[in-house]
Design an enzyme around this catalytic site. Sequence first.
Site, short mmCIF file in Angstrom:
data_model
loop_
_atom_site.label_atom_id
_atom_site.label_comp_id
_atom_site.label_asym_id
_atom_site.label_seq_id
_atom_site.Cartn_x
_atom_site.Cartn_y
_atom_site.Cartn_z
CD GLU A 157 6.22 -14.18 -1.83
OE1 GLU A 157 6.72 -14.72 -2.83
OE2 GLU A 157 5.02 -14.27 -1.55
CG ASP B 110 -4.63 -11.03 -1.54
OD1 ASP B 110 -3.92 -12.06 -1.50
OD2 ASP B 110 -4.20 -9.92 -1.88
#
Lengths: 269, 403
Positions: free
Chosen positions: A49, A60
């Site tokens: 990824e 995040d």
Amino acid sequence: MSRIQAAFDRLKSRGRKALIPYIMAGDPEPGATLALMRALVAGGADIIELGVPFSDPMADGPTIQRAAERALAYGISLHTVLGMVGEFRRHDADTPVVLMGYANPIEAYGIGRFADDAAKAGVDGVLVVDYPPEECVEFADVLKQHRIDPIFLLAPTSTERRYSEVAQAGSGYIYYVSLKGVTGSGKLDLDEVARRIPAIRQKVGMPVGVGFGIRDGASAARIAAVADAVVIGSRIIEEIEQSPPGEAPQRVTALLGGIRRAMDEGAKS
Amino acid sequence: MQMPDSSYTLPDDRGHFGKFGGIFVAETLIPALEELRLAYEAAKVDAAFRAEYEYELEHYVGRPSPIYHAKRWSDLLGGAQIYLKREDLNHTGAHKVNNCIGQALLARRMGKPRVIAETGAGQHGVATATVAARYGMECVVYMGSEDVKRQAANVYRMKLLGATVVPVESGSKTLKDALNEAMRDWVTNVGNTFYIIGTVAGPHPYPMMVRDFQKIIGEECLTQLPELAGRQPDAVIACVGGGSNAMGIFHSYVPHSEIRLIGVEAAGYGLATGKHAASLTAGRPGVLHGNRTYLLQDENGQIIETHSVSAGLDYPGVGPEHAWLKDSGRAEYVTITDDEALQAFHDLCRYEGIIPALESSHALAYAAKLAPTLATEKVLLVNLSGRGDKDMHTVAEKSGIQF
């Protein structure tokens, strides 16, 4: 058959689970990414990824935010990231690459143009964190037309109806976010994961990867016992942050190798 | 509270205003937003909830706020008559508190003992800290570390009111980063926490809900202005950052198509310099903070830093309903520079004895431009969304004065 499906089929025939590391493209500097991607493969990555940096990474935690800020300081754009994938693909025809990022850089690039260029570069899947299935019907269709898997998230809070919606819209695999919170936080509830995964897998009919909060071999092995794939991001980015210049690839290979061994030994026992 | 019919029923059930709005968040937040939407829809039609909201607005905030005819200033400008909706007279000094009360009451109804908020200059943070103190709730306010430095007085105000102020060090260390951080808190603590968003942005249902809690401004005007001026206005003018004061005063006038709606964005040092905050005038549609709207972004889709002398307008996005009002042609959006806003600030101080917020000064400056082009019997209604006490340092600094 797509590279992602081929990777899962290959693993299944060997009784192994997928290890999916995440790094941010262009972190800590643009020249490092290709070597790090190869180092991930050397350490046992089955799928990579690759984060596409965004100025406002709402989902995040601090570790991945810092990685995005370092990459953006070098002016890394979606265009640069696709170039990196193309370069990686010249030397590695098998390891699937999934781009993970936010909607706005893709919309600014143009959805059709993005799908064309991503397919040409050898991108296999795209996970857009802030595109829930109902807001990206057209985008998911365009990706599928280009034989790219639209990958969606499920969370501990997701309803059964949601399982069906992402099963409909998504392909490749499902990314189960194993905790409430942002990337890198440390409240992984393994029992909850073990309880949820079988129901999700049955409902969505595709492999289920688990991420958020997995930091070492022990937690990876326990996740691997119930899920089809283990996703590790923040821990790898910390390793890159802490490595002296030039040493990050070896250290990332070693870190991943340890996790890989723990997962494989867990599978035997 | 009267409930005038609206010619449009936007947003749709998934929060879309035409192609704008929606829910663009990570899966982890989807159930929280659904819970909020259902709770709000139930509260909205609950007579007891509405009665308490109205009671608080009357007795705690001081509503209805008056409309004032700025006759001396209008005469000096030599054209249309300027009327000011005095949101600056509300408790806490701005319109922000209307929304904070609504959301705090909803939080209490949902059994959430902890509220969080983002703030830029600190006005929404102060309003949230105020209502949290009023209702006995824990309050955490996220504020960019740059803003913490620039707005020390408001940081102290929030602390006096019992709030915890968390400086945000990520990104540009300003409002948009504070919003990101508040979202991260919410997704982590969603069980006991209510996120009070301060403007008509964010994912559905926030743009709709904040508008609903602010539309009292325009509802009052609809009856107040005819009593005072003998007629409805020719134009309604409000500043637009995220756009909550503008949506609040515009909403009731949307069906009255003969009345112009004019939103005033911050042109900062001038649009040509790139240092501004005019998302609708100079931005492109994109996705940020949970909704699709006009954004100030670079060619790669990264959000760019904005500038305005007024911290409350210093935001790279704008509420999705404004994006829709712009594209549908129902509202017009114009810009005013820092210098023009400061001129209007000084004029209102000197000619009317009212110190306006720098945000509201943008709306005033456009009214001052427009009024002389119109006949003296024309009526302009300006939302004076806040008072300017908080801006003393900024204005003094611009004038070369140090305290």
